[in-house]
Scaffold this active site. Structure first.
Site, mmCIF file in Angstrom:
data_model
loop_
_atom_site.group_PDB
_atom_site.id
_atom_site.type_symbol
_atom_site.label_atom_id
_atom_site.label_comp_id
_atom_site.label_asym_id
_atom_site.label_seq_id
_atom_site.Cartn_x
_atom_site.Cartn_y
_atom_site.Cartn_z
ATOM 1 N N LYS A 1 7.468 -11.016 -5.401
ATOM 2 C CA LYS A 1 6.446 -10.089 -5.899
ATOM 3 C C LYS A 1 5.632 -10.767 -6.985
ATOM 4 O O LYS A 1 6.160 -11.566 -7.765
ATOM 5 C CB LYS A 1 7.104 -8.833 -6.506
ATOM 6 C CG LYS A 1 6.192 -7.635 -6.511
ATOM 7 C CD LYS A 1 6.186 -6.982 -5.147
ATOM 8 C CE LYS A 1 5.250 -5.806 -5.072
ATOM 9 N NZ LYS A 1 5.356 -5.135 -3.783
ATOM 10 N N VAL B 1 -1.569 5.299 1.034
ATOM 11 C CA VAL B 1 -0.472 5.776 1.883
ATOM 12 C C VAL B 1 -0.417 7.310 1.899
ATOM 13 O O VAL B 1 -0.330 7.936 2.962
ATOM 14 C CB VAL B 1 0.899 5.224 1.417
ATOM 15 C CG1 VAL B 1 2.016 5.723 2.325
ATOM 16 C CG2 VAL B 1 0.888 3.704 1.384
ATOM 17 N N GLY C 1 0.592 11.868 -5.001
ATOM 18 C CA GLY C 1 -0.221 10.660 -4.822
ATOM 19 C C GLY C 1 -0.947 10.673 -3.498
ATOM 20 O O GLY C 1 -0.328 10.705 -2.436
ATOM 21 N N GLY D 1 -3.239 8.306 -2.434
ATOM 22 C CA GLY D 1 -3.899 7.004 -2.315
ATOM 23 C C GLY D 1 -3.862 6.538 -0.870
ATOM 24 O O GLY D 1 -3.868 7.321 0.073
#
Ligand code: NAD
Length: 358
Positions: free
Chosen positions: A79, A179, A175, A177
């Site tokens: 990451k 997804v 959320g 966004g």
């Protein structure tokens, strides 16, 4: 867990990228490459302290290792975290990450994560081939397979809760966004009763107007009486305090590292709340992006939908053994890495891949 303890826990690499003149500070963490190259996107976020960014990179990289193991992807966890400072030159930050990824020569493939947009990936792709390219040359928008996998997971959760289908299933999505919005589209199409929350008022308004979903204040999202709470914003949402307020029968969403600490998973289990481990349910992007890179072709949707079958089996195992599902899944992932990886490290002898990976 303390920072030094985290670094000492089996990580292969943690690198710091700096360009003080342009306000760039980034961390690249590689957790484990014993089964193949590391896969993991780039997160850009305004951390309160740089150390929090390093910690996030480490935790997210580790989760990617377990994600690969459970998904049957011959790879490991990595990451990148860019610490977003007021003085950060965004383009310079992504360029520096691209140069560094290129220097790693295929040991690490990167792609999107929170805060990284297609235009940022274009910058990275100018410097390295080891990135999921946006547009026709790449695997497409990875939020699509992620949402498909989460949707398949929620169907498995619903079945475990005794629902034959999603008709009337009450789902609260945190959320909206990349997804979250795609997930809501799918849920509504299948008859679920959806409530949404987002700090972005426009996103909420659009979902309410276009899909007829209900909205709830972001601070009250856990208090909604629901079958499923789907966290699709940031991680760490299940902690000591939020656990007290949670009214849903299950937690299943796309966010990474949903549990603030392992004991919160144990507490969910003790309270009879079903939990879909994040590193299983949100692995659609990894499966799609990594397989696109490794094989040159996108996997069929059924490959992603297998997440639902695997989650169903895991939840059943959890019920029979009376053990938290994420502990069972983690044990399984660790065993697979130990057996298949045999402690090796992935060091590309020649350049690998065509630049289409995750
Ligand atoms: P995104 O940045 O597109 O969307 C996040 C949304 O959450 C935004 O609309 C934001 O306004 C909202 N949000 C932020 N804080 C909030 C809060 N307190 N309450 C309600 N809403 C809030 O990110 P995304 O790509 O949709 O990813 C969502 C989550 O899923 C992240 O945790 C990410 O790591 C994880 N994930 C994403 C993918 C992918 O393919 N994009 C893959 C695996 C995991």
């Amino acid at each position: 867990m303390e920072f030094l303890e985290l670094v000492a826990t089996d990580f292969e690499q943690l690198q710091v990228l700096r360009d003080d003149a342009r306000g760039v500070l980034a961390f690249v963490a590689i957790h484990d490459t014993s089964c193949g190259p590391a896969f993991g996107g780039i997160r850009r976020y305004a951390y309160r302290q740089p150390l929090e960014g390093a910690q996030d990179a480490l935790r997210l990289a580790e989760a990617m290792t377990w994600k690969c193991a459970l998904a049957g992807v011959p790879g490991g966890g990595g990451k990148t975290v860019i610490v977003d400072l007021a003085e950060t030159d965004r383009e310079a930050a992504y360029a520096l990450v691209g140069q560094h990824v290129e220097e790693m020569g295929g040991r690490y493939y990167t792609g999107p994560d929170v805060g990284t947009e297609p235009s940022d990936l274009e910058v990275v792709a100018r410097h390295t081939e080891f990135v999921a390219r946006p547009g026709d040359a790449g695997p497409g928008n990875l939020a699509e397979p992620t949402a498909l996998g989460v949707f398949a997971g929620i169907r498995a959760v619903a079945a475990q809760l005794g629902h034959a289908d999603l008709d009337g299933l009450r789902v609260v999505v945190q959320g909206l966004g990349e997804v979250g919005r795609r997930l809501v589209d799918r849920l509504v199409a299948d008859g679920a009763v959806v409530t949404v929350a987002d700090i972005d008022r426009m996103a909420v308004q659009r979902a309410v107007e276009e899909l007829g979903v209900s909205e709830v204040d972001t601070g009250r999202v856990l208090a909604v009486e629901a079958d499923v709470f789907a966290p699709c914003a940031l991680g760490g949402v299940i902690h000591d305090l939020s656990l007290q307020n949670l009214r849903a029968k299950a937690v299943a969403g796309s966010a990474n590292n949903v549990l603030a600490a392992p004991e919160h998973g144990a507490e969910l289990h003790r309270r009879g709340v079903l939990y879909a481990p994040d590193f299983l349910i949100n692995s659609g992007a990894l499966i799609h992006g990594a397989l696109f890179h490794l094989t040159g072709a996108a996997p069929p949707p059924e490959r992603i939908e297998r997440i639902g079958t695997e989650l169903a089996a895991l939840l059943e195992e959890s019920r029979l053994e009376d053990r938290p599902p994420e502990q069972i899944a983690l044990d399984k992932a660790r065993r697979r890495v130990a057996e298949r990886g045999e402690g090796r490290r992935f060091m590309p002898r020649r350049r690998v891949g065509s630049g289409a990976g995750l």
